[in-house]
Scaffold this active site. Structure first.
Site, PDB file in Angstrom:
ATOM      1  NE  ARG A  66      -2.750   0.611   3.486  1.00 47.67           N
ATOM      2  CZ  ARG A  66      -2.119   1.231   4.487  1.00 47.67           C
ATOM      3  NH1 ARG A  66      -1.681   2.470   4.322  1.00 47.67           N
ATOM      4  NH2 ARG A  66      -1.921   0.640   5.643  1.00 47.67           N
ATOM      5  CE1 TYR A 118     -17.468  10.279 -15.570  1.00 45.26           C
ATOM      6  CE2 TYR A 118     -16.668  10.575 -13.339  1.00 45.26           C
ATOM      7  CZ  TYR A 118     -17.257   9.786 -14.299  1.00 45.26           C
ATOM      8  OH  TYR A 118     -17.638   8.515 -13.990  1.00 45.26           O
ATOM      9  CG  ASP A 189     -10.663  14.113 -16.539  1.00 42.40           C
ATOM     10  OD1 ASP A 189     -10.182  13.336 -17.381  1.00 42.40           O
ATOM     11  OD2 ASP A 189     -11.593  13.793 -15.772  1.00 42.40           O
ATOM     12  CE  LYS A 214     -14.750   5.924 -18.034  1.00 43.98           C
ATOM     13  NZ  LYS A 214     -14.861   7.319 -17.620  1.00 43.98           N
TER      14      LYS A 214
HETATM   15  C1  LIG Z   1     -14.901   7.884 -16.372  1.00 43.23           C
HETATM   16  C2  LIG Z   1     -14.303   9.215 -16.139  1.00 43.23           C
HETATM   17  C3  LIG Z   1     -13.783   9.552 -14.875  1.00 43.23           C
HETATM   18  C4  LIG Z   1     -13.870   8.620 -13.668  1.00 43.23           C
HETATM   19  O1  LIG Z   1     -13.171   7.447 -13.854  1.00 43.23           O
HETATM   20  P1  LIG Z   1     -13.551   6.009 -13.185  1.00 43.23           P
HETATM   21  O2  LIG Z   1     -12.474   5.132 -13.691  1.00 43.23           O
HETATM   22  O3  LIG Z   1     -14.927   5.661 -13.685  1.00 43.23           O
HETATM   23  O4  LIG Z   1     -13.533   6.174 -11.720  1.00 43.23           O
HETATM   24  C5  LIG Z   1     -13.218  10.805 -14.738  1.00 43.23           C
HETATM   25  N1  LIG Z   1     -13.163  11.679 -15.764  1.00 43.23           N
HETATM   26  C6  LIG Z   1     -13.670  11.382 -16.983  1.00 43.23           C
HETATM   27  C7  LIG Z   1     -13.578  12.385 -18.076  1.00 43.23           C
HETATM   28  C8  LIG Z   1     -14.256  10.147 -17.211  1.00 43.23           C
HETATM   29  O5  LIG Z   1     -14.761   9.879 -18.419  1.00 43.23           O
END
Ligand SMILES: *Cc1c(COP(=O)(O)O)cnc(C)c1O
Length: 391
Positions: A66, A118, A189, A214
Site C-alpha cells: 500500500r 465529469y 482531466d 477508458k
Molecule cells: C470515467 C471518467 C472519470 C472517472 O473514472 P472512473 O475510472 O470511472 O472512476 C473521470 N473523468 C472522466 C472524463 C471520465 O470519463
C-alpha cells in the site's frame, strides 16, 4: 520508490515516438525474466530476516505494497509517465485519482471547475461545498476570460478538455500560465484526449489525470486511474494520499491496463478515423440537428483544438430531431452499437446522458458516441437504420 526495478529504455539517442514508448516502457528488461511484468499479488515483502542497518542503504527494499507499490503498478506508471512526460501514480479508479487531488484542499478553498465536467467531479465539489465550505465557481469550459478573471483567487483550477459530454475545448496553455503566475495548482482531466493526443504537463498543468478505465485500458473490463505530474512536492502529496486513503490499484487491473496501453496508438488511430467519418456524415443527415466534434470546422473550439490536441479524438455527441422519447426508441433499434455508459473501449457505445441525475444541463436528445474499432461502414449502417426507423 524502487522505480529502477522496471527500467524504461533510457539509451541516449533520439526521443522515442509515442507508438514506440507505448510498447517498450514498463518492461523488466532483464535476462531470463518474462518480457512482461507479471501480475504481482503482494501485500507484504520479505525483509530478508536481516538486522537492518539504518543509513547503510540508499534504496529501502519494499515492505508493504500500500505504501511501497508493486512491480505491476510501477510498470503501468512507467509507461503512462513516459507518454505524459512526467511521473505517474496509479489508483484503483479514475475517481480515486481525481479524489487524491481534491483531498489536498482545505476548508474554504476556492475551486474552479467547468460547468460541463465529469459527473463524479461535479459531485465531489458539491460535497466539498456542503461540508467543507469550498467556494466553488462553475465556469463555461470555453469562456477563457471568465477563467482568467477567477484564477488569481483560486486554490485549484480543474480543467477537462475535451469535455464530457459536450466536447468543449479549454485554452489549457493560457489558463495554466495564469495559474502558474498565481501559484495555483492546475489539473487537467485528460481522459478523452489520452496521452497520445494531449500532454497537459507540457501545456503547463501541475497534474494530468486519467480514468485509465477508458481508452488506456480500452476493453471495458477494468477500473484504473492515474495522476501524472513533474512537480516533486505535488507528487509526494499524491503518493501520501494514496498510501493513507488506501485507494491502491489492483494487480490484475494494472496488468490489464498496461496490456491495453500497448495497443492504444493503434486503437485510437482507428477509432479517431472512424469518428471523423461518422461526425461528417451525421452532420449531413436530415434527422440530425447538431454534431459536436472538435474535428469539424464549425466546432467553436476547432481552431484551439488544432493547437492543444494532436487530433480530435474518438468521442462525438449529436442531437436528433424529436424528443427524448423518440431518441430512446431510436437507440433501442441499434443492433451493433452497444447502448451503455462509459467509453473508450474497442466496442462502440452510445449513451443519452440527459437521463442521468446531475446531467440536466445536457440537451435531452444528445447522444454521446464512443467510437470503437469496428468497420466504420458497419457502424454507419447501424446508426442510419436506427435513426431512420423513427421519423
Ligand atoms: C470515467 C471518467 C472519470 C472517472 O473514472 P472512473 O475510472 O470511472 O472512476 C473521470 N473523468 C472522466 C472524463 C471520465 O470519463
Amino acid at each position: 520508490m524502487a522505480r529502477s526495478q522496471n527500467q524504461s529504455p533510457n539509451a541516449p539517442g533520439p526521443a522515442l515516438r509515442p507508438e514506440t514508448l507505448a510498447v517498450v516502457t514498463g518492461r523488466p528488461n532483464q535476462a531470463g525474466v518474462p518480457l512482461n511484468t507479471p501480475i504481482n499479488l503482494a501485500s507484504n515483502f520479505s525483509s530478508g530476516n536481516e538486522v537492518s542497518n539504518p543509513g547503510a542503504t540508499t534504496d529501502q527494499p519494499r515492505g508493504y505494497s500500500r505504501s511501497d507499490g508493486t512491480d505491476t503498478w510501477v510498470a503501468l506508471e512507467d509507461a503512462v509517465g513516459a507518454l505524459e512526460g512526467g511521473e505517474a501514480v496509479s489508483f484503483a479508479s479514475g475517481m480515486a485519482a481525481v479524489s487524491s487531488i481534491f483531498a489536498g484542499l482545505r476548508p474554504g478553498s476556492v475551486v474552479l471547475v467547468p460547468q460541463d465536467c465529469y459527473q463524479g467531479v461535479a459531485m465531489v465539489v458539491d460535497d466539498g461545498e456542503d461540508r467543507l465550505g469550498w467556494q466553488v465557481r462553475r465556469l463555461p469550459t470555453a469562456d477563457t476570460d471568465a477563467w482568467l478573471q477567477a484564477i488569481p483567487d483560486a486554490d485549484l483550477v480543474w480543467l477537462e478538455s475535451p469535455s464530457n459530454p459536450l466536447l468543449e475545448i479549454a485554452d489549457i496553455p493560457t489558463l495554466c500560465e495564469a495559474a502558474k503566475k498565481a501559484s495555483t495548482t492546475c489539473a487537467v482531466d485528460n481522459t478523452f484526449a489520452t496521452p497520445l493526443l494531449q500532454q497537459p504537463l507540457s501545456l503547463g498543468a501541475t497534474f494530468s489525470v486519467h480514468s485509465a478505465t477508458k481508452f488506456i485500458g480500452g476493453h471495458s473490463d477494468l477500473l484504473s486511474g492515474v495522476v501524472v505530474s513533474n512537480d516533486a512536492d505535488a507528487l509526494q502529496a499524491i503518493r501520501r494520499q494514496r498510501t493513507l486513503g488506501g485507494a491502491t490499484p489492483g494487480a490484475l487491473e494494472s496488468y490489464l491496463a498496461l496490456r491495453g496501453l500497448r495497443t492504444l496508438p493503434l486503437r485510437l488511430a482507428r477509432s479517431q478515423q472512424s469518428a471523423r467519418i461518422l461526425a461528417e456524415r451525421l452532420s449531413q443527415h436530415r434527422l440530425v440537428t447538431k454534431v459536436r466534434y472538435p474535428g469539424l470546422a464549425d466546432h467553436p473550439g476547432h481552431e484551439l483544438a488544432t493547437k492543444t490536441l494532436g487530433g480530435p479524438g474518438a468521442i462525438l455527441s449529436f442531437e436528433t430531431i424529436g424528443s427524448a422519447v423518440s431518441t430512446d426508441i431510436r437507440i433501442s433499434r441499434l443492433e451493433l452499437i452497444q447502448v451503455a455508459t462509459s467509453l473508450g473501449g474497442v466496442e462502440t457505445t452510445i449513451d443519452r446522458r440527459h437521463r442521468l441525475v446531475g446531467q440536466e444541463h445536457i440537451p435531452p436528445t444528445l447522444l454521446r458516441l464512443s467510437v470503437g474499432i469496428e468497420h466504420v461502414e458497419d457502424l454507419w449502417a447501424d446508426l442510419t437504420q436506427a435513426l431512420e426507423g423513427v421519423i
